[in-house]
Structure formats: structure tokens, C-alpha cells
Design an enzyme around this catalytic site. Structure first.
Site, PDB file in Angstrom:
ATOM      1  N   CYS A  71       0.865  -1.181   0.000  1.00  0.00           N
ATOM      2  CA  CYS A  71       0.000   0.000   0.000  1.00  0.00           C
ATOM      3  C   CYS A  71       0.899   1.228   0.000  1.00  0.00           C
ATOM      4  CB  CYS A  71      -0.924  -0.002   1.217  1.00  0.00           C
ATOM      5  SG  CYS A  71      -1.921   1.488   1.371  1.00  0.00           S
ATOM      6  N   HIS A 161      -3.530  -3.716 -10.527  1.00  0.00           N
ATOM      7  CA  HIS A 161      -4.206  -2.455 -10.831  1.00  0.00           C
ATOM      8  C   HIS A 161      -4.689  -2.454 -12.267  1.00  0.00           C
ATOM      9  CE1 HIS A 161      -3.878   0.270  -7.401  1.00  0.00           C
ATOM     10  NE2 HIS A 161      -2.751  -0.358  -7.105  1.00  0.00           N
ATOM     11  N   CYS A 217      -4.906   6.459  -3.457  1.00  0.00           N
ATOM     12  CA  CYS A 217      -4.285   5.136  -3.457  1.00  0.00           C
ATOM     13  C   CYS A 217      -2.884   5.303  -4.032  1.00  0.00           C
ATOM     14  CB  CYS A 217      -5.105   4.153  -4.292  1.00  0.00           C
ATOM     15  SG  CYS A 217      -4.339   2.520  -4.465  1.00  0.00           S
ATOM     16  N   GLY A 218      -1.870   5.076  -3.203  1.00  0.00           N
ATOM     17  CA  GLY A 218      -0.493   5.309  -3.637  1.00  0.00           C
ATOM     18  C   GLY A 218      -0.072   4.394  -4.766  1.00  0.00           C
TER      19      GLY A 218
END
Length: 273
Positions: A71, A161, A217-218
Site C-alpha cells: 500500500c 491495478h 491510493c499510492g
């Protein structure tokens, strides 16, 4: 349990140490603590444990109790937490994660931590790495999901992702829920809706796997820069605006560099029943 609640660009976490490995059911703990009505409220928990291979280990559990290997916003908060609590005294530290060891550089101003820079590692567009049911890379590919067409670009940036270019406000971030659980993605995917402002500035809204819409969201911001660079829309150094704040992402030969804020919200203690 003593805890500190923190956020990175609005992505919030409950952070605590478990050096004696006394908390066995972290999934249950996360679901209880992260509940915004009956708990403290957060997108996830970050747990500090001792490491044999790095300065410290970070365990991430999402609000729904699911495990996350990495994260981006969380690791910035975690680095600030372990430094300020005295668990790690180095301004450049190695943090063990489910996605390998990450290097965190603390950024100071007048003695206070103003931000953290993380080497997020290298991305992969190989479908096998993020377990997609597809026989080639998913780069600018058209799919029908729930009766609506989407052009998807998917990759592994620590966690899976999928990036969708949305320059016409044609999508709502909540549409990420059906893409997350589509049969194409065996273990699900985070979904990022990306608007191109110019070749060094984008906006990103993320449906986060296991948490839903988040203010930032990093890993998603990193994945969005990598994907839009791959598609020729942006350069390698990009400012990313998420609903909760701004990150700076740079693609380098040694990995994707993410720089952004980490803020304390409150501290307290709670009982796990």
C-alpha cells in the site's frame, strides 16, 4: 492496544505494533477497528512486526479483512510511525512488505517529517504476475463488463491495478466494484479512473480492492502514471491529484518513485473483544 490513526492524502489507517506476535486474527481486528460506525474507522490497518531481513516489517490488512501485499499511502504513514515511535532510528529505512523490501526516505523540514519518498519497485504488465485470465498483456484492450464497455490497461504495481482513461467524465468510481470482481481477474483488481490534464499532470480516482472508493491510493497513482506513460500520454515525472491530496510520481531505472505526505490524526487505545 495503543494505536495511532494516520492518513496519506486522505487514505487513512490505524497503525500499531505487534512485536510479540500476540494478535493472531488480524483480519477480525481490521474489520472491527476499521468500521466507521462501530469502530475507529479507517481504510485498513498497518501492523509493525520485527523483521529478520529489513529494519522492520509492515503487515497491511484492508477494511474488509483481506490481506494486501503493498500500500503506497500506507507505507509512507508506516515509515513516519516507526521513526517517531523510536522503533527505527534511520532516516532511510528498509521495510519488509508482502511485495518485497521497500526503501523509505523521510523528508524533514525544521525537524519535522513533512513527507516520505518510497521506491515502489518495478511494475509488470505480464498477466501471469497479477493472475489474469487472458493470454496476452492487457494494454488498451476493450472489454464488456456488466453491459458497459471499458478500455482497460492492467499491471502489477505491488498489487493488481487496472487503469481506465476517463477524460470525458463517462465513468463513476463506483463502477470499479464490478471490474474488481470480474472473472478476468482471479484475485480481483484495484481500478483507477484517470483524467489527463497534460503530459506531466493527471487526476486519479481509485476503487480500491477490499476497501471501495478511497481518497487516494499510492500504488494506484503509481500504476496510473506507469500506464499512461506506456500509452504515450505523459512523461516519466508526473504530478498526480487524488481526491484527498497530491503525490509526485517518477519512473526511473531503479523503480517507480512515489513522494507524498503522511499525517498523524489522533492517538489512543482500544480493546479488541
Amino acid at each position: 492496544m495503543n494505536f495511532i490513526k494516520m492518513h496519506g492524502a486522505g487514505n487513512d489507517f490505524i497503525v500499531f505494533e505487534d512485536f510479540k506476535n500476540q494478535y493472531n486474527d488480524l483480519s477480525m481486528i481490521a474489520k472491527k477497528l476499521c468500521n466507521r460506525r462501530f469502530g475507529i474507522g479507517a481504510d485498513g490497518i498497518l501492523v509493525a512486526r520485527k523483521s529478520q531481513v529489513a529494519d522492520i516489517e509492515m503487515i497491511i490488512i484492508n477494511a474488509d479483512g483481506s490481506y494486501a501485499a503493498m500500500c503506497g499511502n500506507g507505507i509512507r504513514c508506516f515509515a513516519k510511525f516507526v521513526y517517531e515511535q523510536g522503533y527505527v532510528s534511520k532516516e532511510t529505512m528498509k521495510i519488509q512488505t508482502g511485495d518485497g523490501i521497500k526503501i523509505a526516505d523521510l523528508i524533514f523540514s525544521k525537524g519535522d517529517i513533512q513527507g516520505v519518498k518510497i521506491n515502489m519497485g518495478k511494475p509488470s504488465f505480464d498477466c501471469k504476475d497479477f493472475k489474469a485470465n487472458y493470454n496476452e498483456n492487457i494494454i488498451n484492450k476493450r472489454f464488456n463488463v456488466g453491459g458497459k464497455e471499458y478500455i482497460l490497461t492492467s499491471l502489477l504495481m505491488g498489487v493488481p491495478h487496472t487503469v481506465i482513461i476517463d477524460d470525458g467524465d463517462n465513468f463513476n468510481v463506483n463502477e470499479g466494484s464490478k471490474i474488481e470482481k470480474h472473472e478476468l481477474f482471479v484475485e480481483g483488481t484495484n481500478v483507477n479512473f484517470c483524467k489527463i490534464k497534460n503530459d506531466s499532470h493527471i487526476e486519479v480516482k481509485t476503487w480500491e480492492r477490499g476497501a471501495g472508493p478511497t481518497l487516494a491510493c499510492g500504488t494506484g497513482c503509481c500504476a496510473s502514471v506507469v500506464a499512461t506513460n506506456k500509452l504515450g500520454f505523459v512523461k516519466k515525472s508526473v504530478t498526480v491529484d487524488a481526491p484527498g491530496g497530491r503525490l509526485f510520481i517518477e519512473i526511473t531505472d531503479s523503480g517507480v518513485m512515489m513522494t507524498g505526505p503522511a499525517e498523524n490524526i489522533c492517538a489512543g487505545d482500544t480493546y479488541i473483544l
